[in-house]
Design an enzyme around this catalytic site. Sequence first.
Site, PDB file in Angstrom:
ATOM      1  N   ASP A 193       1.290  -1.019  -5.114  1.00  0.00           N
ATOM      2  CA  ASP A 193       0.480   0.181  -5.365  1.00  0.00           C
ATOM      3  C   ASP A 193       1.332   1.165  -6.163  1.00  0.00           C
ATOM      4  O   ASP A 193       2.167   1.874  -5.598  1.00  0.00           O
ATOM      5  CB  ASP A 193       0.050   0.764  -4.010  1.00  0.00           C
ATOM      6  CG  ASP A 193      -0.811   2.009  -4.148  1.00  0.00           C
ATOM      7  OD1 ASP A 193      -1.014   2.488  -5.274  1.00  0.00           O
ATOM      8  OD2 ASP A 193      -1.284   2.496  -3.095  1.00  0.00           O
ATOM      9  N   GLU A 196      -3.404   3.915 -11.026  1.00  0.00           N
ATOM     10  CA  GLU A 196      -4.677   4.639 -10.856  1.00  0.00           C
ATOM     11  C   GLU A 196      -4.753   5.877 -11.733  1.00  0.00           C
ATOM     12  O   GLU A 196      -3.725   6.504 -12.027  1.00  0.00           O
ATOM     13  CB  GLU A 196      -4.919   4.969  -9.380  1.00  0.00           C
ATOM     14  CG  GLU A 196      -3.964   5.984  -8.787  1.00  0.00           C
ATOM     15  CD  GLU A 196      -4.070   6.073  -7.253  1.00  0.00           C
ATOM     16  OE1 GLU A 196      -4.154   5.027  -6.583  1.00  0.00           O
ATOM     17  OE2 GLU A 196      -4.062   7.205  -6.740  1.00  0.00           O
ATOM     18  N   LYS A 211      -0.134  12.322  -6.763  1.00  0.00           N
ATOM     19  CA  LYS A 211      -1.481  11.950  -6.310  1.00  0.00           C
ATOM     20  C   LYS A 211      -1.691  12.377  -4.860  1.00  0.00           C
ATOM     21  O   LYS A 211      -0.755  12.767  -4.161  1.00  0.00           O
ATOM     22  CB  LYS A 211      -1.720  10.442  -6.499  1.00  0.00           C
ATOM     23  CG  LYS A 211      -0.723   9.498  -5.825  1.00  0.00           C
ATOM     24  CD  LYS A 211      -0.760   9.402  -4.309  1.00  0.00           C
ATOM     25  CE  LYS A 211      -2.089   8.974  -3.748  1.00  0.00           C
ATOM     26  NZ  LYS A 211      -2.344   7.531  -3.797  1.00  0.00           N
ATOM     27  N   ASP A 260       0.887  10.506   1.894  1.00  0.00           N
ATOM     28  CA  ASP A 260       0.546   9.709   0.709  1.00  0.00           C
ATOM     29  C   ASP A 260       0.365  10.626  -0.502  1.00  0.00           C
ATOM     30  O   ASP A 260      -0.649  10.592  -1.181  1.00  0.00           O
ATOM     31  CB  ASP A 260      -0.742   8.912   1.013  1.00  0.00           C
ATOM     32  CG  ASP A 260      -1.054   7.859  -0.048  1.00  0.00           C
ATOM     33  OD1 ASP A 260      -0.160   7.537  -0.857  1.00  0.00           O
ATOM     34  OD2 ASP A 260      -2.196   7.372  -0.062  1.00  0.00           O
ATOM     35  N   ASP A 280       0.435   3.832  -7.651  1.00  0.00           N
ATOM     36  CA  ASP A 280      -0.141   5.187  -7.729  1.00  0.00           C
ATOM     37  C   ASP A 280      -0.418   5.543  -9.199  1.00  0.00           C
ATOM     38  O   ASP A 280      -1.029   4.774  -9.913  1.00  0.00           O
ATOM     39  CB  ASP A 280       0.781   6.214  -7.046  1.00  0.00           C
ATOM     40  CG  ASP A 280       0.752   6.096  -5.517  1.00  0.00           C
ATOM     41  OD1 ASP A 280      -0.179   5.459  -4.999  1.00  0.00           O
ATOM     42  OD2 ASP A 280       1.650   6.628  -4.865  1.00  0.00           O
ATOM     43  N   ARG A 331      -6.928   1.033 -12.006  1.00  0.00           N
ATOM     44  CA  ARG A 331      -7.866   1.481 -10.964  1.00  0.00           C
ATOM     45  C   ARG A 331      -8.505   2.786 -11.381  1.00  0.00           C
ATOM     46  O   ARG A 331      -7.797   3.742 -11.706  1.00  0.00           O
ATOM     47  CB  ARG A 331      -7.083   1.634  -9.657  1.00  0.00           C
ATOM     48  CG  ARG A 331      -7.730   2.523  -8.612  1.00  0.00           C
ATOM     49  CD  ARG A 331      -6.940   2.426  -7.319  1.00  0.00           C
ATOM     50  NE  ARG A 331      -7.188   3.523  -6.422  1.00  0.00           N
ATOM     51  CZ  ARG A 331      -6.582   3.652  -5.235  1.00  0.00           C
ATOM     52  NH1 ARG A 331      -5.700   2.747  -4.840  1.00  0.00           N
ATOM     53  NH2 ARG A 331      -6.844   4.679  -4.462  1.00  0.00           N
ATOM     54  N   HIS A 336     -12.897   2.221  -7.128  1.00  0.00           N
ATOM     55  CA  HIS A 336     -12.792   2.649  -5.732  1.00  0.00           C
ATOM     56  C   HIS A 336     -13.992   3.514  -5.365  1.00  0.00           C
ATOM     57  O   HIS A 336     -14.550   4.210  -6.216  1.00  0.00           O
ATOM     58  CB  HIS A 336     -11.483   3.408  -5.519  1.00  0.00           C
ATOM     59  CG  HIS A 336     -10.989   3.357  -4.101  1.00  0.00           C
ATOM     60  ND1 HIS A 336     -11.568   2.590  -3.126  1.00  0.00           N
ATOM     61  CD2 HIS A 336      -9.947   3.995  -3.488  1.00  0.00           C
ATOM     62  CE1 HIS A 336     -10.914   2.759  -1.985  1.00  0.00           C
ATOM     63  NE2 HIS A 336      -9.927   3.601  -2.178  1.00  0.00           N
ATOM     64  N   SER A 396       0.815  -1.213   0.000  1.00  0.00           N
ATOM     65  CA  SER A 396       0.000   0.000   0.000  1.00  0.00           C
ATOM     66  C   SER A 396       0.849   1.263   0.000  1.00  0.00           C
ATOM     67  O   SER A 396       1.728   1.428   0.850  1.00  0.00           O
ATOM     68  CB  SER A 396      -0.885  -0.023   1.255  1.00  0.00           C
ATOM     69  OG  SER A 396      -1.280   1.281   1.628  1.00  0.00           O
ATOM     70  N   GLY A 397       0.534   2.181  -0.900  1.00  0.00           N
ATOM     71  CA  GLY A 397       1.229   3.463  -0.904  1.00  0.00           C
ATOM     72  C   GLY A 397       0.969   4.248   0.370  1.00  0.00           C
ATOM     73  O   GLY A 397       1.878   4.876   0.920  1.00  0.00           O
ATOM     74  N   LEU A 398      -0.291   4.204   0.832  1.00  0.00           N
ATOM     75  CA  LEU A 398      -0.622   4.894   2.081  1.00  0.00           C
ATOM     76  C   LEU A 398       0.169   4.315   3.245  1.00  0.00           C
ATOM     77  O   LEU A 398       0.792   5.047   4.021  1.00  0.00           O
ATOM     78  CB  LEU A 398      -2.134   4.778   2.363  1.00  0.00           C
ATOM     79  CG  LEU A 398      -2.573   5.257   3.750  1.00  0.00           C
ATOM     80  CD1 LEU A 398      -2.306   6.734   3.947  1.00  0.00           C
ATOM     81  CD2 LEU A 398      -4.045   4.931   3.985  1.00  0.00           C
ATOM     82  N   ASN A 426      -4.249  10.987  -1.365  1.00  0.00           N
ATOM     83  CA  ASN A 426      -5.055   9.842  -0.944  1.00  0.00           C
ATOM     84  C   ASN A 426      -6.523  10.082  -1.274  1.00  0.00           C
ATOM     85  O   ASN A 426      -7.050  11.176  -1.107  1.00  0.00           O
ATOM     86  CB  ASN A 426      -4.869   9.583   0.558  1.00  0.00           C
ATOM     87  CG  ASN A 426      -5.562   8.310   0.992  1.00  0.00           C
ATOM     88  OD1 ASN A 426      -6.713   8.330   1.405  1.00  0.00           O
ATOM     89  ND2 ASN A 426      -4.890   7.188   0.861  1.00  0.00           N
ATOM     90  N   SER A 427      -7.196   9.025  -1.700  1.00  0.00           N
ATOM     91  CA  SER A 427      -8.579   9.123  -2.174  1.00  0.00           C
ATOM     92  C   SER A 427      -9.540   9.590  -1.094  1.00  0.00           C
ATOM     93  O   SER A 427     -10.593  10.145  -1.400  1.00  0.00           O
ATOM     94  CB  SER A 427      -9.043   7.766  -2.686  1.00  0.00           C
ATOM     95  OG  SER A 427      -8.196   7.306  -3.698  1.00  0.00           O
TER      96      SER A 427
HETATM   97  C1  SPV Z   1      -3.447   2.464  -0.545  1.00  0.00           C
HETATM   98  O1  SPV Z   1      -3.575   1.600   0.325  1.00  0.00           O
HETATM   99  O2  SPV Z   1      -2.443   3.163  -0.649  1.00  0.00           O
HETATM  100  C2  SPV Z   1      -4.522   2.699  -1.504  1.00  0.00           C
HETATM  101  C3  SPV Z   1      -5.900   2.458  -1.106  1.00  0.00           C
HETATM  102  O3  SPV Z   1      -4.234   3.147  -2.590  1.00  0.00           O
HETATM  103  S1  SPV Z   1      -6.577   3.977  -0.616  1.00  0.00           S
HETATM  104  O4  SPV Z   1      -5.855   4.417   0.579  1.00  0.00           O
HETATM  105  O5  SPV Z   1      -7.967   3.721  -0.335  1.00  0.00           O
HETATM  106  O6  SPV Z   1      -6.440   4.933  -1.695  1.00  0.00           O
HETATM  107 MG    MG Z   2      -2.449   4.115  -2.604  1.00  0.00          MG
END
Ligand code: SPV
Ligand code: MG
Length: 295
Positions: free
Chosen positions: A85, A114, A120, A58, A87, A159, A190, A46-48, A122-123
């Site tokens: 991930d 994505e 980017k 992130d 990104d 994504r 997502h 996971s990027g986060l 975080n969503s």
């Molecule tokens: C991550 O885990 O880095 C993701 C999922 O990309 S989210 O945090 O929902 O974007």
């Molecule tokens: Mg991510």
Amino acid sequence: TDSPPTKAQMLRALLTTTRLDFIMEAHNGLSARIAEEAGFPAIWASGLAISASLGVRDNNEASWTQVVEVAEFMADATQVPILFDGDTGFGNFNNFRRLVRKLEQRGIAGVCLEDKIFPKANSFQRGPSQLLAPVDDFCGKIKAGKDAQYDESFVLIARTEALIAGCGLAEAIRRAEAYRQAGADAIIVHSAHASPDEIFAFLDRWENRHPIILIPTKYHTTPTQHFARRRVAALIWANHLLRSSIAAMQSTAVRIVRERSVSRIEPKIASLNEVFRLQGDEELRVAEGRFGDGA
Ligand code: SPV
Ligand code: MG
């Protein structure tokens, strides 16, 4: 004789079987090993979680080589495939195809790309205000990634953030279909809603034309059978090891400051022997027996 499947083949198989699989987040070699031991058949780099564990945001603050380095430790620590991930691919198609090759060289089984713009965010923080990449540009990136991979089994997942960005169901379907046609091996759609309704509406319209992976961070109260019944390929639990470790570390740190002692903490935390076990000390013991332990 049959050789065992590669990690990329394992990840690909997971996406194409009819069972709903769970993919667990990890953010370093240790958490990856813990996820594998618990029985997860694949791991989400996971990027986060990786950025948070490095103490940065992130927002692509960690460079791509720094994140790949972490993922390499994760791959070295485990036998199950790592889904990275990616990104936005850290730039344009050219940056992304270089990323794909580096991931393959480091033993990573697949990448998720994505449809946002570098850098980017975080969503769940700035989702609605984020611009989506133009569909043609993004499809070019997907094609460049597929063209660059050495191993035909390496998995590229596209994504779409169309629902997060508030572009609606029709746009999410349009993008997912364009990404499928561009060569993506699976699609992640997502959503930031607590209700799964927009995801269910997407799945109804999609009609299983290509494997779907979901990230039910916000709609986590939905029983997972609902996704299995709709033949979703996999769910990613995207940040749960990070968040459990944060809660545990905060509690331990605060108590030691307050109690000026570790005595009451000691029985609640992992033993040092458990740390050594997770590091794979047993393998070194055996190797010392075979190869000697002299300097
Ligand atoms: C991550 O885990 O880095 C993701 C999922 O990309 S989210 O945090 O929902 O974007
Ligand atoms: Mg991510």
